[in-house]
Motif scaffolding. Sequence first.
Motif, PDB file in Angstrom:
ATOM      1  N   GLY A   1     -11.608 -11.848  -8.998  1.00 48.27           N
ATOM      2  CA  GLY A   1     -12.460 -10.874  -8.323  1.00 48.27           C
ATOM      3  C   GLY A   1     -11.864 -10.226  -7.091  1.00 48.27           C
ATOM      4  O   GLY A   1     -12.580  -9.589  -6.311  1.00 48.27           O
ATOM      5  N   TYR A   2     -10.550 -10.355  -6.891  1.00 51.44           N
ATOM      6  CA  TYR A   2      -9.913  -9.800  -5.695  1.00 51.44           C
ATOM      7  C   TYR A   2      -9.363  -8.399  -5.928  1.00 51.44           C
ATOM      8  O   TYR A   2      -8.820  -8.102  -6.987  1.00 51.44           O
ATOM      9  N   LYS A   3      -9.464  -7.580  -4.900  1.00 51.00           N
ATOM     10  CA  LYS A   3      -8.745  -6.310  -4.800  1.00 51.00           C
ATOM     11  C   LYS A   3      -7.618  -6.575  -3.816  1.00 51.00           C
ATOM     12  O   LYS A   3      -7.790  -7.329  -2.851  1.00 51.00           O
ATOM     13  N   VAL A   4      -6.460  -5.965  -4.035  1.00 48.10           N
ATOM     14  CA  VAL A   4      -5.301  -6.186  -3.175  1.00 48.10           C
ATOM     15  C   VAL A   4      -4.928  -4.890  -2.471  1.00 48.10           C
ATOM     16  O   VAL A   4      -4.788  -3.848  -3.116  1.00 48.10           O
ATOM     17  N   LEU A   5      -4.777  -4.969  -1.151  1.00 47.02           N
ATOM     18  CA  LEU A   5      -4.314  -3.838  -0.348  1.00 47.02           C
ATOM     19  C   LEU A   5      -3.216  -4.317   0.580  1.00 47.02           C
ATOM     20  O   LEU A   5      -3.399  -5.291   1.316  1.00 47.02           O
ATOM     21  N   GLY A   6      -2.084  -3.638   0.546  1.00 43.47           N
ATOM     22  CA  GLY A   6      -1.008  -3.928   1.481  1.00 43.47           C
ATOM     23  C   GLY A   6      -1.028  -2.916   2.605  1.00 43.47           C
ATOM     24  O   GLY A   6      -1.381  -1.757   2.391  1.00 43.47           O
ATOM     25  N   VAL A   7      -0.651  -3.345   3.807  1.00 42.61           N
ATOM     26  CA  VAL A   7      -0.628  -2.454   4.969  1.00 42.61           C
ATOM     27  C   VAL A   7       0.680  -2.647   5.727  1.00 42.61           C
ATOM     28  O   VAL A   7       1.052  -3.771   6.046  1.00 42.61           O
ATOM     29  N   SER A   8       1.357  -1.532   5.996  1.00 41.96           N
ATOM     30  CA  SER A   8       2.493  -1.550   6.913  1.00 41.96           C
ATOM     31  C   SER A   8       2.472  -0.241   7.686  1.00 41.96           C
ATOM     32  O   SER A   8       1.707   0.671   7.374  1.00 41.96           O
ATOM     33  N   VAL A   9       3.328  -0.151   8.689  1.00 40.88           N
ATOM     34  CA  VAL A   9       3.385   1.070   9.494  1.00 40.88           C
ATOM     35  C   VAL A   9       4.329   2.112   8.876  1.00 40.88           C
ATOM     36  O   VAL A   9       4.541   3.170   9.453  1.00 40.88           O
ATOM     37  N   ASP A  10       4.846   1.822   7.684  1.00 40.77           N
ATOM     38  CA  ASP A  10       5.659   2.806   6.958  1.00 40.77           C
ATOM     39  C   ASP A  10       4.774   3.964   6.500  1.00 40.77           C
ATOM     40  O   ASP A  10       3.560   3.812   6.336  1.00 40.77           O
ATOM     41  N   ASN A  11       5.411   5.114   6.223  1.00 42.20           N
ATOM     42  CA  ASN A  11       4.647   6.280   5.792  1.00 42.20           C
ATOM     43  C   ASN A  11       4.415   6.292   4.271  1.00 42.20           C
ATOM     44  O   ASN A  11       4.949   5.444   3.548  1.00 42.20           O
ATOM     45  N   GLU A  12       3.630   7.254   3.818  1.00 43.36           N
ATOM     46  CA  GLU A  12       3.262   7.345   2.404  1.00 43.36           C
ATOM     47  C   GLU A  12       4.492   7.482   1.505  1.00 43.36           C
ATOM     48  O   GLU A  12       4.569   6.863   0.444  1.00 43.36           O
ATOM     49  N   LYS A  13       5.456   8.295   1.934  1.00 40.28           N
ATOM     50  CA  LYS A  13       6.657   8.528   1.136  1.00 40.28           C
ATOM     51  C   LYS A  13       7.430   7.215   0.920  1.00 40.28           C
ATOM     52  O   LYS A  13       7.909   6.927  -0.173  1.00 40.28           O
ATOM     53  N   SER A  14       7.544   6.425   1.977  1.00 39.01           N
ATOM     54  CA  SER A  14       8.214   5.128   1.885  1.00 39.01           C
ATOM     55  C   SER A  14       7.460   4.208   0.910  1.00 39.01           C
ATOM     56  O   SER A  14       8.073   3.512   0.094  1.00 39.01           O
ATOM     57  N   HIS A  15       6.130   4.224   0.990  1.00 39.29           N
ATOM     58  CA  HIS A  15       5.309   3.403   0.091  1.00 39.29           C
ATOM     59  C   HIS A  15       5.513   3.805  -1.369  1.00 39.29           C
ATOM     60  O   HIS A  15       5.590   2.947  -2.247  1.00 39.29           O
ATOM     61  N   VAL A  16       5.581   5.100  -1.643  1.00 39.88           N
ATOM     62  CA  VAL A  16       5.784   5.579  -3.022  1.00 39.88           C
ATOM     63  C   VAL A  16       7.083   5.024  -3.582  1.00 39.88           C
ATOM     64  O   VAL A  16       7.135   4.515  -4.701  1.00 39.88           O
ATOM     65  N   LYS A  17       8.161   5.098  -2.795  1.00 41.25           N
ATOM     66  CA  LYS A  17       9.460   4.567  -3.242  1.00 41.25           C
ATOM     67  C   LYS A  17       9.370   3.071  -3.529  1.00 41.25           C
ATOM     68  O   LYS A  17       9.898   2.586  -4.535  1.00 41.25           O
TER      69      LYS A  17
END
Length: 151
Positions: free
Chosen positions: A63-79
């Motif tokens: 029943g968990y949803k997973v969200l990661g958070v960092s101070v990187d930008n969206e473009k970095s996350h996509v890669k």
Amino acid sequence: MELHVGDPAPGFSARDQDGKEVKLSNFKGEKVILYFYPKDDTPGCTAQACNLRDNYDKLLSQGYKVLGVSVDNEKSHVKFINKFSLPFSLLADTDHAIVESYGVWVEKSMYGRTYMGTARTTFVIDENGMIEEIIQKVDTKNHTDQILGNT
């Protein structure tokens, strides 16, 4: 402000890797694994993300949803997501609002140099938006077991 088990999880709004706005309030009635990590595509952060990826179906079945958070930008996350086939959203906290509200933007030191950075920390949030667990000593290779209490 230091957060504790039993505290309400601070609300937030941030953009994910696709530029979509994600709010904690969107997950009311669901359990959320909110994990903070220092930087995309670094050894420890990759091990942690891949452990969550490899156990994603198990986490969903609990029943968990997973969200990661960092101070990187969206473009970095996509890669990062594309390189490692990550099935969950990564939030871009470029203004440090979320890391600061959760108390994980801290002074760190490496090679005698001090700097501000994200403390690798996971918050398990229950269906009512309350902090159920805080994992500060994250085992990046066995993180799912820590979350599910199998360690």
